[in-house]
Design a protein around this motif. Sequence first.
Motif, PDB file in Angstrom:
ATOM      1  N   GLY A 107       0.811  -1.216   0.000  1.00  0.00           N
ATOM      2  CA  GLY A 107       0.000   0.000   0.000  1.00  0.00           C
ATOM      3  C   GLY A 107       0.841   1.260   0.000  1.00  0.00           C
ATOM      4  O   GLY A 107       0.519   2.240  -0.685  1.00  0.00           O
ATOM      5  N   MET A 110       2.461   1.675  -3.545  1.00  0.00           N
ATOM      6  CA  MET A 110       1.464   2.129  -4.505  1.00  0.00           C
ATOM      7  C   MET A 110       1.115   3.596  -4.293  1.00  0.00           C
ATOM      8  O   MET A 110       0.949   4.363  -5.260  1.00  0.00           O
ATOM      9  CB  MET A 110       0.212   1.256  -4.404  1.00  0.00           C
ATOM     10  CG  MET A 110       0.418  -0.171  -4.867  1.00  0.00           C
ATOM     11  SD  MET A 110      -0.889  -1.318  -4.328  1.00  0.00           S
ATOM     12  CE  MET A 110      -2.339  -0.532  -4.959  1.00  0.00           C
ATOM     13  N   ARG A 125      -4.729   5.666  -9.479  1.00  0.00           N
ATOM     14  CA  ARG A 125      -5.667   5.708  -8.356  1.00  0.00           C
ATOM     15  C   ARG A 125      -6.869   4.810  -8.617  1.00  0.00           C
ATOM     16  O   ARG A 125      -7.319   4.077  -7.731  1.00  0.00           O
ATOM     17  CB  ARG A 125      -6.130   7.146  -8.107  1.00  0.00           C
ATOM     18  CG  ARG A 125      -5.039   8.062  -7.546  1.00  0.00           C
ATOM     19  CD  ARG A 125      -5.583   9.474  -7.357  1.00  0.00           C
ATOM     20  NE  ARG A 125      -4.612  10.355  -6.733  1.00  0.00           N
ATOM     21  CZ  ARG A 125      -3.717  11.065  -7.383  1.00  0.00           C
ATOM     22  NH1 ARG A 125      -3.665  11.002  -8.708  1.00  0.00           N
ATOM     23  NH2 ARG A 125      -2.874  11.844  -6.737  1.00  0.00           N
ATOM     24  N   SER A 127      -7.108   2.202 -10.774  1.00  0.00           N
ATOM     25  CA  SER A 127      -6.753   0.790 -10.892  1.00  0.00           C
ATOM     26  C   SER A 127      -6.336   0.192  -9.554  1.00  0.00           C
ATOM     27  O   SER A 127      -6.587  -0.996  -9.303  1.00  0.00           O
ATOM     28  CB  SER A 127      -5.612   0.621 -11.905  1.00  0.00           C
ATOM     29  OG  SER A 127      -4.473   1.365 -11.507  1.00  0.00           O
ATOM     30  N   TYR A 128      -5.728   0.977  -8.679  1.00  0.00           N
ATOM     31  CA  TYR A 128      -5.320   0.463  -7.379  1.00  0.00           C
ATOM     32  C   TYR A 128      -6.505   0.256  -6.446  1.00  0.00           C
ATOM     33  O   TYR A 128      -6.531  -0.700  -5.659  1.00  0.00           O
ATOM     34  CB  TYR A 128      -4.321   1.415  -6.713  1.00  0.00           C
ATOM     35  CG  TYR A 128      -2.961   1.445  -7.363  1.00  0.00           C
ATOM     36  CD1 TYR A 128      -2.540   0.408  -8.201  1.00  0.00           C
ATOM     37  CD2 TYR A 128      -2.085   2.509  -7.150  1.00  0.00           C
ATOM     38  CE1 TYR A 128      -1.302   0.431  -8.802  1.00  0.00           C
ATOM     39  CE2 TYR A 128      -0.836   2.533  -7.743  1.00  0.00           C
ATOM     40  CZ  TYR A 128      -0.450   1.504  -8.570  1.00  0.00           C
ATOM     41  OH  TYR A 128       0.784   1.530  -9.161  1.00  0.00           O
ATOM     42  N   PHE A 129      -7.490   1.153  -6.514  1.00  0.00           N
ATOM     43  CA  PHE A 129      -8.595   1.077  -5.559  1.00  0.00           C
ATOM     44  C   PHE A 129      -9.763   0.239  -6.074  1.00  0.00           C
ATOM     45  O   PHE A 129     -10.584  -0.229  -5.278  1.00  0.00           O
ATOM     46  CB  PHE A 129      -9.098   2.491  -5.233  1.00  0.00           C
ATOM     47  CG  PHE A 129     -10.128   2.528  -4.142  1.00  0.00           C
ATOM     48  CD1 PHE A 129      -9.769   2.324  -2.820  1.00  0.00           C
ATOM     49  CD2 PHE A 129     -11.467   2.756  -4.429  1.00  0.00           C
ATOM     50  CE1 PHE A 129     -10.706   2.351  -1.806  1.00  0.00           C
ATOM     51  CE2 PHE A 129     -12.420   2.785  -3.427  1.00  0.00           C
ATOM     52  CZ  PHE A 129     -12.039   2.590  -2.119  1.00  0.00           C
ATOM     53  N   PHE A 132     -10.943  -3.169  -4.485  1.00  0.00           N
ATOM     54  CA  PHE A 132     -11.453  -3.130  -3.119  1.00  0.00           C
ATOM     55  C   PHE A 132     -12.973  -3.112  -3.071  1.00  0.00           C
ATOM     56  O   PHE A 132     -13.577  -3.553  -2.083  1.00  0.00           O
ATOM     57  CB  PHE A 132     -10.896  -1.899  -2.388  1.00  0.00           C
ATOM     58  CG  PHE A 132     -11.299  -1.809  -0.957  1.00  0.00           C
ATOM     59  CD1 PHE A 132     -10.751  -2.666  -0.010  1.00  0.00           C
ATOM     60  CD2 PHE A 132     -12.233  -0.874  -0.540  1.00  0.00           C
ATOM     61  CE1 PHE A 132     -11.124  -2.588   1.322  1.00  0.00           C
ATOM     62  CE2 PHE A 132     -12.615  -0.792   0.784  1.00  0.00           C
ATOM     63  CZ  PHE A 132     -12.057  -1.647   1.716  1.00  0.00           C
ATOM     64  N   TRP A 185      -4.203  -8.404  -3.288  1.00  0.00           N
ATOM     65  CA  TRP A 185      -4.733  -7.740  -4.481  1.00  0.00           C
ATOM     66  C   TRP A 185      -6.110  -7.148  -4.218  1.00  0.00           C
ATOM     67  O   TRP A 185      -6.455  -6.086  -4.740  1.00  0.00           O
ATOM     68  CB  TRP A 185      -4.809  -8.752  -5.619  1.00  0.00           C
ATOM     69  CG  TRP A 185      -5.406  -8.208  -6.883  1.00  0.00           C
ATOM     70  CD1 TRP A 185      -4.766  -7.506  -7.861  1.00  0.00           C
ATOM     71  CD2 TRP A 185      -6.780  -8.317  -7.292  1.00  0.00           C
ATOM     72  NE1 TRP A 185      -5.651  -7.168  -8.862  1.00  0.00           N
ATOM     73  CE2 TRP A 185      -6.897  -7.656  -8.542  1.00  0.00           C
ATOM     74  CE3 TRP A 185      -7.912  -8.912  -6.743  1.00  0.00           C
ATOM     75  CZ2 TRP A 185      -8.095  -7.582  -9.242  1.00  0.00           C
ATOM     76  CZ3 TRP A 185      -9.113  -8.829  -7.430  1.00  0.00           C
ATOM     77  CH2 TRP A 185      -9.195  -8.167  -8.667  1.00  0.00           C
ATOM     78  N   THR A 187      -7.622  -6.223  -1.088  1.00  0.00           N
ATOM     79  CA  THR A 187      -7.841  -5.266  -0.004  1.00  0.00           C
ATOM     80  C   THR A 187      -6.781  -4.189   0.123  1.00  0.00           C
ATOM     81  O   THR A 187      -6.931  -3.295   0.955  1.00  0.00           O
ATOM     82  CB  THR A 187      -7.933  -6.018   1.331  1.00  0.00           C
ATOM     83  OG1 THR A 187      -6.706  -6.721   1.577  1.00  0.00           O
ATOM     84  CG2 THR A 187      -9.079  -7.020   1.312  1.00  0.00           C
ATOM     85  N   GLY A 189      -6.177  -1.747  -1.665  1.00  0.00           N
ATOM     86  CA  GLY A 189      -6.654  -0.436  -2.090  1.00  0.00           C
ATOM     87  C   GLY A 189      -7.036   0.473  -0.946  1.00  0.00           C
ATOM     88  O   GLY A 189      -6.857   1.692  -1.032  1.00  0.00           O
ATOM     89  N   PHE A 192      -3.831   1.796   0.495  1.00  0.00           N
ATOM     90  CA  PHE A 192      -3.311   2.746  -0.482  1.00  0.00           C
ATOM     91  C   PHE A 192      -4.000   4.097  -0.350  1.00  0.00           C
ATOM     92  O   PHE A 192      -3.357   5.160  -0.400  1.00  0.00           O
ATOM     93  CB  PHE A 192      -3.500   2.179  -1.894  1.00  0.00           C
ATOM     94  CG  PHE A 192      -3.599   3.205  -2.969  1.00  0.00           C
ATOM     95  CD1 PHE A 192      -2.469   3.883  -3.410  1.00  0.00           C
ATOM     96  CD2 PHE A 192      -4.821   3.509  -3.558  1.00  0.00           C
ATOM     97  CE1 PHE A 192      -2.561   4.850  -4.405  1.00  0.00           C
ATOM     98  CE2 PHE A 192      -4.919   4.451  -4.545  1.00  0.00           C
ATOM     99  CZ  PHE A 192      -3.782   5.134  -4.972  1.00  0.00           C
ATOM    100  N   LEU A 193      -5.312   4.088  -0.146  1.00  0.00           N
ATOM    101  CA  LEU A 193      -6.059   5.333  -0.027  1.00  0.00           C
ATOM    102  C   LEU A 193      -5.659   6.101   1.225  1.00  0.00           C
ATOM    103  O   LEU A 193      -5.517   7.342   1.197  1.00  0.00           O
ATOM    104  CB  LEU A 193      -7.552   5.029  -0.013  1.00  0.00           C
ATOM    105  CG  LEU A 193      -8.500   6.191  -0.307  1.00  0.00           C
ATOM    106  CD1 LEU A 193      -8.300   6.699  -1.719  1.00  0.00           C
ATOM    107  CD2 LEU A 193      -9.940   5.756  -0.100  1.00  0.00           C
TER     108      LEU A 193
END
Length: 312
Positions: A107, A110, A125, A127-129, A132, A185, A187, A189, A192-193
């Motif tokens: 996280g 990213m 942003r 694609s990463y989130f 979730f 993969w 969770t 996101g 990351f947020l």
Amino acid sequence: MVTATPAAPAPPTRPATSDRGLRHRPGETSGLLFVLPFMIVFAVFMVWPVIAGLVNSFFNKSLAGKPSQFLGLANWRELFGDPAVWKSLGNTALFTLLSTPLLVVTGLAMALLAHRARRLGWLLRFSYFAPFVLPATVVSLIWVWLYQPEFGLFNSWIEALGGSAVPWLTTEGVAMVAIVVATTWWTVGFNFLLYLAALQQIPRDLYEAASLDGASARQQLWHITLPQLRRTTGLIVVLQVLASLRVFDQIYLMTEGGPNSTTRPVLQYIYETGFTSFRLGYASAISYLLFVIILLLAVFQLRLTVRNRSES
């Protein structure tokens, strides 16, 4: 000549209020009426199940309709001698130890990448989130297909490189790692947020001053970024540990606790005991053991966080 002096103005009189007006305030009644629906729902769906579960742990209550009988501490003595309880707790602890560092580091990486990206920042942003928000059933179906021994994507890559197919979800020691990768993969996101929001709060003046002093990008990362993210990292670790201890969905959908119960978490054992074996009282005792473990870890992490804040 006698002049009349003006009379002193009378002090302002306070409006008379009755004792009844002091005791009864319409605003307080309205507030209680607004809170009452939530309190009823909270009591029915939160407080009462907690009390009922604790009471059931002292009975041999069954979902099969058998009459319940008071057992005292028999359920608690049985769970301390039940090897399946401790094996499932060990599987849960292993999943927590494997997933927590990976989710924190991934996280953070990213977030650093998306924060520094200018043109493609919005795409990163999104694609990463995006994973979730997917439900557990969809995520499990995706990764079960990826892990298929015959035609899965990962095994096709391995075979293209000259290797042999790996039964990812049916091999002891490999299945848990495969589940951890899928969970990361799914969770990461959220972490990351949180990291991205914390990075945006760091003052740019710190980096500009460090650049003028000749600090490299690596030195800025170690001496500015990571110290500024210390509280966010502590929060993410606490949330991740508590969430990992309650893992159930993806493991049950991907492996059903196999092979040979090497991936069965304690929540799955509680579910099987209560709703498959119909031993609701024994399942309640196991669930309260997990509750005590989570409570002790939460208190320990809270005290550690408070101590670190006081030292800083």
